[in-house]
Structure formats: C-alpha cells, structure tokens
Enzyme design. Structure first.
Site, PDB file in Angstrom:
ATOM      1  N   HIS A   1       0.826  -1.213   0.000  1.00 46.23           N
ATOM      2  CA  HIS A   1       0.000   0.000   0.000  1.00 46.23           C
ATOM      3  C   HIS A   1       0.857   1.258   0.000  1.00 46.23           C
ATOM      4  O   HIS A   1       0.685   2.156  -0.838  1.00 46.23           O
ATOM      5  CB  HIS A   1      -0.915  -0.013   1.231  1.00 46.23           C
ATOM      6  N   GLU A   2       1.771   1.342   0.946  1.00 46.28           N
ATOM      7  CA  GLU A   2       2.565   2.565   1.070  1.00 46.28           C
ATOM      8  C   GLU A   2       3.472   2.775  -0.139  1.00 46.28           C
ATOM      9  O   GLU A   2       3.669   3.913  -0.585  1.00 46.28           O
ATOM     10  CB  GLU A   2       3.375   2.556   2.369  1.00 46.28           C
TER      11      GLU A   2
ATOM     12  N   TYR B   1     -11.405   7.140   2.770  1.00 47.48           N
ATOM     13  CA  TYR B   1     -10.744   5.836   2.723  1.00 47.48           C
ATOM     14  C   TYR B   1     -11.695   4.779   2.157  1.00 47.48           C
ATOM     15  O   TYR B   1     -11.337   4.010   1.263  1.00 47.48           O
ATOM     16  CB  TYR B   1     -10.292   5.414   4.124  1.00 47.48           C
TER      17      TYR B   1
ATOM     18  N   HIS C   1       1.747   4.641  -2.768  1.00 43.65           N
ATOM     19  CA  HIS C   1       1.835   6.100  -2.670  1.00 43.65           C
ATOM     20  C   HIS C   1       3.167   6.608  -3.221  1.00 43.65           C
ATOM     21  O   HIS C   1       3.227   7.643  -3.888  1.00 43.65           O
ATOM     22  CB  HIS C   1       1.700   6.542  -1.210  1.00 43.65           C
TER      23      HIS C   1
END
Length: 674
Positions: free
Chosen positions: A464-465, A606, A468
C-alpha cells in the site's frame, strides 16, 4: 529484475537531510523572504497575464516545495531533538506565511483579473487553465470575498489551526504509553517478542517493557491470552496524549467558525466541496448504507467470537460480561487461526523483510516499466534508511528517487506513511525537476535469532505505502501543485488500496514469500488458507472504518459545534463496532492523527476510494493478469501520470473504459450488490 546498486546518487537529485537547527531557520527565513518578494511583484502587475501572475506564483510553489518538504519532514524522523524542534518551528512559520499569503487581497485581485479574462483563459492549455481555476478557488475559499474584519479573523483561525496540528502530531510522536508485564502475563506471545526487550525488576519479579508502538502493541492485542494484559495495554494506548483532547476540541470549534465565515453550514460541507463526493449528504448516505450492509456480516462474526470468550471465562471461573474493545483483535485472530489454520507466527516465517521488499520492488519494476537502483552509502537521516534511484526500464531516462525508513526507533513517526518531499515539475528554463518520496514505517526489527519478519498484514501495508511512493514517482505534470497524490481527497488512497490486492494473489506471494531459514517457498496450502481467510472478520474490520468516518463527520458536520470529542468517540465506537467500553475514563481520539493531519471532514474518503480501487483491480488487473505489463503501463499512464492535473473521475473512466461502480467492492468484502 532485482534492484541494482549504485555507489552515488544521480547527479543533481539529492536532498540534504543533515541540516542543523540554524540551517533550518535560515532556509525558512529565505523561503519567506523570496515568497513575499514574488507576491509583491505579482501584485504590482498593471496588466495581469498568466505568465506574469499565475506562472510566477505556481513556479514559486513548485521550486520552494522541496525545501519546504525537507525542513518539515525532519520532525518525523530525526534522532536529534533540537532538529525535530527546529523542524516543527519551521512548519509553524511556513504554514503561517502560507496562510498569510493566501489572504493577500492585492494578489487575489490580479489572479481574479486573469481568471476573468476570457481571451487569456482561451489561449491556455488544459493544465494551465486548471491552475488558474484552482488558484482563484483557493483564494475565494480563503475568504478573499469577505470584508476586512472577517478576513483577518479567518487568517487568525487558520494560523491557530496550523499550530494545533503541529502540537497534536508532536504529542502523538513523543507520547508513547508504556506498561510492564511478567512473562506469564504475556502468555501467547512468541519467543522472539521477548528478544532484546528491556526488562525491569519490581519487588524481585522480572517484568518486560511493552510500549504502544505498533510492533509492540498489535502483536500483544492479537496474541496475549490474558484479558487483563490486553485491557491494561489498550488503556495505556487510549490514555496517552491527554493534551490532544482539548487541542482537537478547539480545532473542531475553529473549523466550524471558519466554515461559517465562508458561507458554509458545516466544516465538512466546506471540505467536501472540492472532493469527488462534493457534499456531506453523499458521504453520509454512503456510510449509513455500508454500515447497514456490514452489520449483517459483523453480527454473524461477533456470534462466532462470543462462545470463545465464554469458554475462556468459564475455564477461569469468571463471569462472562461481554466482548470488550480489547477483545476485538484477539478473538478475531483466534477465529482466523482455528477456521483457516492461519497463524501470524507461522506465516511470518515466510515473510523476511529483505525478501519481501525485494520481491515487491521487483514486481513494481515489471508492472510499471521501471528500473530501481539502490544507492550504496547514501546521504540519509539514519543508518537504517535505504535510498533508491528510479529509471525507465527502457533507455536511460531518470524518473526520481525514494527512501525507505522501515524500522521503529525512539521519537520517530510511529505509524506508516509516505511523504512526497519534492514534486516533479517543469522549471522555468524548460528542464525537469524530479520527484522525491520517503516511506516511513515501523515494521518489526531483526532479533538475535531471526531477521526482520513481517506478518502478512505488514506485507500488505508495504504494498500500500509503496503505492503512494510510485504515485508520486510516476506522475508527470507541468506544475508541482498537481503532482502525484495532489488529487481529490477521496481519491488519494485509491491507487494504493488497489495495489493491496497483490498481497492476496498466490502467484505474487510465491515470488517473494520464502522461509527465512530454509529458503523454501511458502507452501501452496498455506497460500490457499491465507486467501481463504482474507474476508474473515471483514464485517467487523470495515465497520471499524465506518466508525472512524462517522466519528469524523459527527465532529465536522455539526452546525453548532456542540460535540464532546472524547465522549462521542467512546459512544459511537460502542454503537457501531458492537464491542463494549468499560467504565475507565479513556480518550482514544487523542491519537486519531488523521483529524489533525489533513483528513478532517473527509476520513470517509478511505472507504469511498475503496470502491474505486476494487473496481480498478477487478475490472482491469484481475481480468488481464495482475502482473500484465501492458495493463500496468495503462495504469501508469491513465491513473498515476496525470496526478491532479485533471479530475480523478476522468482518469478513472479512461482507465476503466466506463463509469465506476460499487459491484466489485461489495463482492470483495463478501457482499453482493443489489
């Protein structure tokens, strides 16, 4: 396609993370002086045009962003308290200047003149025209259509809110809770949990120190067999940072006052105007509909947990009084282990940090058409940090670079997040500035007996990170303000949420999940059990997200501001999540950093963006192949590359080939659309 190693970073692309307090202060003074000079020059233009007004303001924002991002980032990662303090002071001063800048009537006058000049607007390309429209809207939303007294009050509110945000974040970062337990009180925790853990002797009894940092807290809440241990540790977590409750209370009041000054009924109405949702009513409808659907699942899941706790209490000769907040993770994990024979302690043996990171980076290289080069002995802020260059896989085009700071330490930001420290943009001379992003996390560190081992959920977080990171790295825009994750607030998470799905794909897991001792790949039956367990507890876990979204709106969609932030948190959590509070006075909202970190009035984004992420995954990647490079390049071109230079809905529709819908999302959590 494992990342290669470079002995030196790409020329001209390196930021200096070794700044001292005096250097930070000097940079801040220069940025403010330069910014004021540019604004003065712009305001003095007798014949305002895009080139002499809009481009000047936007170029200042783009060129200063790297230094701004650097000096404000250090408060989250520096080991030097003086540097952290200087970084916090820098953010406060720079934010105050930006607030003051956005309140300059003389600058708004010339921006408005360009906006109103139909001939000038007609000659602009799409991104330049969008820039003018967004700048003009920013000034209006900052009160430039108000009278002088109202403008001054609004400016004062914005400055105070900036101060409160910085204080709140500092308290969370530096205000860890602590408890001490005997080995017996921590029954259920694996042996490696105790390796290297500080101990104290109290009345002749050895006790282990446990903090509220995630690598301590989450395993204990999932595995500690004694209810009192879980209760005490949760109490430590939910009674830290008491000063943040009055900070949040003041912020809620000030936000409402600011919204009212600008003509909005609530702060949420003000915030959501520029999001995909557009209005709180749409978000409330979405949240309440989802709550009703999820409650059906959650009720069934809770009924599975209750007999487990009843049996535990009966074995202990104690009365059963219900399921409490501190039981949530423990019994949900127990059900998962028993139904699917999936244990974090077994699974993590196949997720050594080094191999997982390598495998995930390799996958992103292939999917996005990139090549990563790890820099040897990089100029970073801590020895644990790794630095990577990013190049196009084909040819020698440089793309940007990123940093990974993955392990916990004292006074470091204690969750997982990505800082887009420098955006990419086109300089005044036509050359390109390249983006820089830093991922900061708190994954388990190596022990004496084993390397750093990740839970499967940690691997999903890493996916996920890094999503980004690559949203920023792969974005190509003319102006920094549209770069990367500078999209609508309820679309920011969608690309990263979509990439979490790779953590559940058997073919992907087998690429990097290997036993840290034997090197054997993860057994196929364990992969099958992991995938089968994916939606276990999805009703409870997603209701928890609904709670956070509805709590946010309870604070920020009120027209009178009469809400007790501490009481509302406890009440709504119990009502929505179906787990009881006890009578202890706690204040869990004090560490809900999103509410002072930019998600105020829009935390529901979210879940909102989950709808889009599921649609992208199911409709394109699942259909075409999750590592299909052609689909990956299409995703890079239509979703990542534009950043915020066009509406997110346009990007979505181009990637999907149609308007998005919620069918894939509902299916992904075990529900069927009507």
């Amino acid at each position: 396609m494992t990342a290669t190693v470079s002995t030196a970073p790409a020329k001209g692309s390196v930021l200096n993370f070794g700044l001292g307090p005096a250097e930070i202060a000097s940079i801040v003074a220069r940025l403010i002086a330069e910014g004021k000079a540019i604004q003065d020059n712009v305001a003095a233009q007798a014949d305002p045009t895009f080139d002499n007004v809009i481009a000047q303001l936007a170029m200042r924002e783009s060129e200063q962003s790297a230094e701004y991002g650097l000096v404000t980032f250090l408060q989250n990662v520096s080991t030097d308290k003086d540097v952290r303090d200087a970084s916090m002071a820098a953010e406060e001063k720079l934010n105050a200047f930006e607030i003051e800048s956005r309140m300059r009537e003389d600058v708004y006058k010339v921006v408005r003149a360009v906006f109103d000049n139909a001939d000038e607007m007609a000659r602009l390309g799409p991104e330049d025209r969008r820039l003018v429209e967004k700048l003009e809207l920013d000034y209006r939303r900052n009160g430039l259509a108000l009278g002088k007294a109202e403008r001054e009050r609004l400016g004062g509110i914005r400055k105070r809110l900036s101060e409160l945000s910085i204080l709140f974040s500092r308290n969370v970062n530096e205000g860890d809770g602590h408890e001490a337990f005997t080995r017996e009180e921590l029954a259920g925790l694996p042996d490696d949990y105790f390796e290297g853990r500080p101990t104290t002797v109290v009345d002749g009894v050895e006790k282990y120190a446990v903090t509220t940092k995630y690598p301590d807290l989450i395993p204990a809440m999932k595995l500690a067999q004694r209810e009192d241990t879980r209760r005490r540790l949760l109490y430590a977590e939910e009674t830290r940072c008491p000063d943040n409750i009055p900070i949040l209370q003041e912020a809620v009041r000030l936000r409402l006052e600011a919204a009212r000054l600008l003509g909005y009924k609530t702060h949420a109405e003000f915030v959501l105007e520029v999001n995909m949702a557009k209005h709180p009513d749409a978000v409330l409808e979405f949240e309440h509909d989802l709550r009703a659907r999820l409650s059906v699942l959650s009720d069934r899941e809770v009924r599975e947990l209750e007999p487990l706790k009843r049996a535990d209490k009966e074995a202990a000769g104690e009365p059963y009084e219900g399921l409490f907040i501190w039981d949530f993770r423990y019994y949900a994990n127990l059900v998962k282990e028993r139904k699917h024979n999936v244990s974090d302690e077994v699974t993590k043996q196949y997720f050594p940090m080094k191999e997982v990171t390598r495998g995930i980076l390799d996958m992103y290289q292939e999917m996005l058409g990139l090549r990563f080069v790890r820099v040897d002995s990089p100029p970073v802020w801590h020895a644990d940090v790794e630095m990577y260059e990013v190049w196009e896989a084909e040819g020698d085009a440089f793309v940007g670079h990123f940093y990974l700071d993955l392990y916990p330490r004292e006074n470091k930001y204690n969750h997982a997040a990505v800082w887009p420290i420098r955006p990419g943009f086109v300089r005044a001379d036509g050359s390109r500035e390249y983006p820089v992003a830093a991922m900061v996390a708190n994954f388990p560190k190596p022990t004496q007996s084993a390397p750093a081992l990740l839970k499967h959920s940690d691997a999903v977080t890493l996916l996920h990170e890094l999503g980004h990171v690559f949203h920023g790295i792969c974005s190509v825009t003319k102006w920094g303000r549209f770069h990367g994750t500078n999209v609508e607030g309820d679309f920011v998470e969608a690309p990263s949420q979509m990439l979490e799905n790779w953590g559940w794909e058997p073919a992907v897991l087998r690429r990097f999940a290997v036993h840290h001792r034997t090197g054997e790949p993860i057994p196929e039956d364990l992969v099958e059990r992991l995938v089968a367990a994916k939606n276990e507890g999805s009703g409870m876990f997603n209701l928890r997200q609904v709670f956070f979204g509805l709590y946010d709106l309870a604070l920020h969609n009120t027209e009178d501001g009469d809400v007790d932030v501490k009481e509302a948190y406890r009440r709504l959590r119990e009502e929505i999540c179906n787990f009881k509070n006890d009578s202890a006075d706690t204040w869990g909202a004090a560490t809900f950093g999103h509410l002072l970190g930019g998600y105020d009035g829009q935390y529901a984004g979210y879940m909102w963006s989950e709808v889009f992420s599921a649609d992208m995954y199911e409709s394109r990647f699942k259909r075409d192949g999750v590592t299909n490079p052609l689909t990956g390049l299409d995703y890079r071109r239509e979703i990542l590359r534009p950043g915020g230079s066009r509406d997110a809905m346009v990007s979505l529709e181009r990637f999907l080939g149609r308007k998005p819908n919620n069918k894939a999302f509902l299916h992904s959590i075990g529900l069927d659309a009507e």
